[in-house]
Design a protein around this motif. Sequence first.
Motif: not given
Length: 411
Positions: A125-129, A146-159, A167-171
């Motif tokens: 995927x990185x090569x494609x980006x 496109x070959x940069x990264x994002x950080x984000x937070x999830x909440x699922x139940x108490x986790x 950058x496309x949210x994959x991987x």
Amino acid sequence: MAGLQNAALAQFRVEVSGVGLTQVPISIAPFKGQSGSIQKISAIVQADLERSGQFRTVNASHGALDETSLPDLSVFRQAGSDALVSGSVTTLSDGRLDVRFRLWDVVKAQDLGGQSFAVAAADARLAAHRVADYVYEKLTGDKGAFSTRIAYVTKSGQRHQLWVADSDGENAQSALASPEPIISPAWSPDGNQLAYVSFESRKPVIYVHNVGSGKRRLIANFKGSNSAPAWSPDGKTLAVTLSRDGGSQLFLLSAAGGEPRRLIQSNSIDTEPVFSPDGRSIFFVSDRGGSPQIYKVGVNGQGVERVTFTGTYNISPAISQDGRWMAYISRLGGAFKLHLMEIDSGNVRALSDTSADESPSFAPNSKLVVYATQFQGKEALMTTTLDGKVKARLNGQNGDIREPHWGPFLN
């Protein structure tokens, strides 16, 4: 949690909607040899370019092509294409993938060059980006992100989990998991560290986390609340919000830790600091005028100026790397909407038609904004072009998704 762990459950699906005013029509031939791979290089390149809002894909009937082909460009010209990408994927004897491509200007019948990448199979995927970055820069003149990264937070139940993804949210890979909330992730300028706020000690404290090793250090655990970390452009300083002296106030803190320095003497709530790209100013949110508005101040604490004048509730400033734009959230009635201000002129426009937007962050090339919102009753991440015309939904399959922060270019 040491290092990053893969998580198939956190994969995203990209859906692009809207049409930009000027888009380059481009054809992307299926890469020779990619049929046996799970990651289809040409499809990833296509999704990247479409998400940018600068390109639209044109399908044209043609024979097999790779980076060595001399294509009949008249076929693509008649189909309405201005550019063509062709390439190949070969598995090397050590298991790595050799990804090669070439870009053609169909109108001028010119070879615009190409590149090759030998990458681990896991980095397809990185090569494609990187292919998409090359195409984007050659055809727009701007650096691709496109070959940069994002950080984000999830909440699922108490986790609660802090994720690092393409950058496309994959991987997506998990950097931290906790039963207590994690908020306000912020990338360091070199892309190697994340500052964030954790409630694992039953109060908000600030950590700096090395993304590669998984090691982290406690940076702010003063009396009261420690929140809203933001890095200076040189990576040596963090602006933070502390309530150690009563009320939420802005402080500057060495990235190595130590005693913080009060930025402004104020009786107001001052929070959500973010540095200007030149490092000379800090934008922040304050209620000093009676309602939350965005202000800026010199890094020496002098010269407080109000920045937002439209609307009665404006929060969450993000400044583009070129220093031209400020994205922020404005409350209109009961709706929280993403807005964009041209800083020099003060001109403002709304970018979204959703009503629960939060946490905008610019791509490092200043051409897209990622933000969290509610879509069809669930939290989701979106990207938008600066004219608001082309949006992509990065739709998480597991848990509520929020607080994205777009990382820098990586060397």
